[in-house]
Design a protein around this motif. Structure first.
Motif, mmCIF file in Angstrom:
data_model
loop_
_atom_site.group_PDB
_atom_site.id
_atom_site.type_symbol
_atom_site.label_atom_id
_atom_site.label_comp_id
_atom_site.label_asym_id
_atom_site.label_seq_id
_atom_site.Cartn_x
_atom_site.Cartn_y
_atom_site.Cartn_z
ATOM 1 N N UNK A 69 -29.761 -25.135 -61.304
ATOM 2 C CA UNK A 69 -28.727 -24.560 -62.173
ATOM 3 C C UNK A 69 -27.568 -25.502 -62.315
ATOM 4 N N UNK A 70 -27.046 -25.781 -63.430
ATOM 5 C CA UNK A 70 -25.638 -26.480 -63.606
ATOM 6 C C UNK A 70 -24.568 -25.378 -64.083
ATOM 7 N N UNK A 71 -23.896 -25.506 -63.245
ATOM 8 C CA UNK A 71 -22.653 -24.588 -63.387
ATOM 9 C C UNK A 71 -21.366 -25.263 -63.737
ATOM 10 N N UNK A 72 -20.768 -24.494 -64.955
ATOM 11 C CA UNK A 72 -19.374 -24.985 -65.331
ATOM 12 C C UNK A 72 -18.454 -23.794 -65.336
ATOM 13 N N UNK B 229 -7.371 -26.820 -69.656
ATOM 14 C CA UNK B 229 -7.997 -25.984 -68.690
ATOM 15 C C UNK B 229 -8.128 -26.598 -67.411
ATOM 16 N N UNK B 230 -8.644 -25.901 -66.275
ATOM 17 C CA UNK B 230 -9.414 -26.304 -65.057
ATOM 18 C C UNK B 230 -10.840 -26.399 -65.062
ATOM 19 N N UNK B 231 -11.337 -27.064 -64.615
ATOM 20 C CA UNK B 231 -12.778 -27.000 -64.674
ATOM 21 C C UNK B 231 -13.247 -27.441 -63.227
ATOM 22 N N UNK B 232 -14.512 -26.699 -63.136
ATOM 23 C CA UNK B 232 -15.172 -27.168 -61.612
ATOM 24 C C UNK B 232 -16.627 -27.250 -62.177
ATOM 25 N N UNK B 233 -17.352 -28.293 -61.726
ATOM 26 C CA UNK B 233 -18.927 -28.400 -61.840
ATOM 27 C C UNK B 233 -19.644 -28.418 -60.584
ATOM 28 N N UNK B 234 -20.621 -27.439 -60.572
ATOM 29 C CA UNK B 234 -21.564 -27.354 -59.623
ATOM 30 C C UNK B 234 -23.116 -27.311 -59.778
ATOM 31 N N UNK B 235 -23.790 -27.892 -59.117
ATOM 32 C CA UNK B 235 -25.127 -28.201 -59.208
ATOM 33 C C UNK B 235 -25.818 -27.236 -58.002
ATOM 34 N N UNK B 236 -26.968 -26.531 -58.330
ATOM 35 C CA UNK B 236 -27.767 -25.579 -57.487
ATOM 36 C C UNK B 236 -29.026 -26.292 -57.649
ATOM 37 N N UNK C 47 -11.308 -16.383 -66.552
ATOM 38 C CA UNK C 47 -12.130 -17.549 -65.934
ATOM 39 C C UNK C 47 -13.482 -17.323 -66.830
ATOM 40 N N UNK C 48 -14.043 -18.347 -66.870
ATOM 41 C CA UNK C 48 -15.644 -18.189 -67.288
ATOM 42 C C UNK C 48 -16.347 -19.186 -66.763
ATOM 43 N N UNK C 49 -17.852 -18.695 -66.530
ATOM 44 C CA UNK C 49 -18.822 -19.651 -65.895
ATOM 45 C C UNK C 49 -19.848 -19.772 -66.908
ATOM 46 N N UNK C 50 -20.552 -20.908 -67.171
ATOM 47 C CA UNK C 50 -21.474 -21.547 -68.114
ATOM 48 C C UNK C 50 -22.465 -22.021 -67.370
ATOM 49 N N UNK C 51 -23.745 -21.145 -67.034
ATOM 50 C CA UNK C 51 -24.654 -21.349 -66.279
ATOM 51 C C UNK C 51 -26.083 -21.977 -67.182
#
Length: 492
Positions: free
Chosen positions: A45-48, A60-67, A107-111
């Motif tokens: 998963x790639x989550x923004x 905007x503030x952004x954070x990127x996470x990998x699963x 806030x919003x999360x794109x998965x």
């Protein structure tokens, strides 16, 4: 936490348009995340995560996470500036999912789910948060009451649907900010000149079309308690010269901003999250009963007028309950209510106007681009560009009656030069307020812009009467290149 520096309220979109435009925005955001993030293959998963930056309007503030399996790898966290190509997409996602009851997302999360490496198939989803206080990612400060109130000036939210933490944090702040903004004033987008007229390409050397209203918004002084100055100024002009054209001018101003409705007598039942009006509440909008027994929807621009109407009807003005609503949503609800025959704007006031049911239905049922109208009111070029991008986005042409060749209408310069500015409109009333003799035709927004380029125009103007935007044709061509690139990417 306003996402735009200008604070004119936006309107809630119809449900079908919300679904279409929000789905398109999610897909565009997914393309951006995949193309702009550098990762090693093999992630699940790639989550923004995104949220407006309270101290930097438009950013905007952004954070990127990998699963990866059971590992969660959080990468860069930082500010996405206004210049980033993703900002118009985030703006569109906020706007297209906004409702009066829920407000805009906090806030919003794109998965993005990936399966089948090394050539994975992707599934894109989103998780939008409208009620919970956003998580703090780094050193940013939590949302203040001022941040929330400033955002509500752009994305109004019913106070009785707010969770308790919002109401507690903004207690006593909203009125103070309103008073401060009234004394400071704000900058309006550049409006077209009052003597603007329309001329077809074939008639460039002939007489111009009938002039637009001589001062489209009038010169009347507007009191601070008027919730929609644009409508008030249109009423002022209608009062001086009541015609089909000036009625259309009133209707076009009702396609943006807010108005007041009398909801006295409503039953408010608290909701499960502390809302003042939960799902079991019964909201009753008060109407005016005419001598012939017909019912008219009363639309107010000030509390003073509403109190006068109540007092004249024998009711107690102290029992007045007003609801501030998006004007275009009020028009939409009126059209859907068979018990009402017409709309009276500011009934029994010195400046007043009656809008017949068929006029309101024509304004609402003709294709329109509310997002573009609101972008002009907000003075936001980013929002305006985004309003052209959705698959259902349209713009309107004003055509001469019976002209089967669809020759475009141009703005007529005051100095007698040849017309070079191609006119496009956001709604049918915008066309009629310029010249009621013009026919209205809707075209997909990007096709309308291509039409302007192919016609050899030097500029494109969105709405002839202010607020409007005049775009150099080079900027339009650049926008069309972006659209074509996105279309190509989506096909791949």
């Amino acid at each position: 936490m306003p996402s735009t520096p200008h604070r004119t309220p936006v309107e809630e979109l119809p449900e079908t348009e919300r679904q279409s435009r929000s789905g398109s925005a999610v897909n565009r955001l997914g393309h951006w995340l995949l193309s702009s993030t550098t990762t090693e293959p093999g992630w699940d998963q790639l989550i923004g995560d995104f949220k407006p930056a309270p101290q930097q309007p438009g950013a905007y503030l952004a954070r990127i996470t990998e699963i990866r399996g059971e590992r969660e790898l959080t990468g860069a966290t930082g500010v996405v500036s206004q210049e980033s190509s993703v900002v118009p997409v985030l703006e569109e996602l906020r706007r297209s999912t906004y409702t009066r009851d829920s407000g805009a997302w906090l806030s919003a999360s794109l998965i993005i789910q990936a399966e089948g490496w090394p050539e994975p198939a992707y599934q894109v989803g989103s998780d939008l948060n409208f009620d919970e206080e956003p998580e703090l990612w780094a050193q940013e400060a939590p949302l203040t009451g001022e941040d929330l109130v400033a955002d509500w000036e752009v994305f109004p939210r019913q106070r009785f649907t707010m969770p308790s933490w919002m109401r507690e944090r903004t207690e006593g702040i909203r009125g103070a900010l309103k008073a401060r903004s009234e004394t400071q004033g704000h900058t309006e987008p550049t409006a077209a000149t009052s003597s603007m007229a329309a001329v077809s390409a074939a008639d460039a050397g002939a007489d111009a079309a009938r002039s637009a209203p001589e001062t489209p918004f009038g010169t009347a002084e507007v009191d601070n308690d008027i919730v929609n100055p644009e409508v008030y100024r249109a009423l002022s002009h209608f009062g001086r010269k009541p015609t089909e054209q000036t009625i259309a001018n009133v209707v076009r101003t009702l396609m943006g901003g807010e108005v007041l409705l009398d909801i006295s007598g409503s039953t408010f039942v608290p909701g499960p999250n502390g809302e003042q009006a939960g799902p079991e509440s019964q909201i009753r909008v008060q109407a005016v009963l005419n001598k012939d027994g017909q019912r008219s929807l009363a639309v107010y621009l000030s509390e003073e007028t509403a109190r006068q109407v109540i007092a004249n009807s024998g009711r107690n003005p102290d029992e007045l309950v007003l609801s501030r609503e998006p004007a275009v949503a009020v028009l939409q609800n009126f059209v859907n209510d068979d018990s009402l025959t017409d709309i009276i704007v500011e009934p029994n006031a010195g400046l007043s106007c009656r809008i017949e049911g068929p006029q309101a239905a024509w304004a609402i049922q003709t294709p329109r681009n509310d997002a573009a109208k609101n972008a002009l009111l907000n003075g936001s070029m980013q929002q305006l560009v985004g309003s052209f991008m959705g698959p259902a986005a349209v713009l309107l042409l004003g055509m001469r009656h019976g002209d089967q060749d669809m020759r475009p209408v141009y703005a007529q310069p005051e100095d007698g030069r040849d017309p070079d500015t191609f006119l496009l409109f956001t709604s049918a009333p915008e066309v009629a307020a310029l010249d009621p003799r013009l026919e209205v035709r809707s075209v997909k927004a990007v096709d309308a812009l291509r039409f302007a380029v192919d016609a050899g125009a030097a500029y494109v103007m969105i709405n002839a009467l202010g607020p409007s935007a005049r775009l150099p044709i080079a900027q339009v061509e650049e926008l069309l290149q972006i659209v074509e690139a996105q279309e190509k990417l989506s096909r791949e």
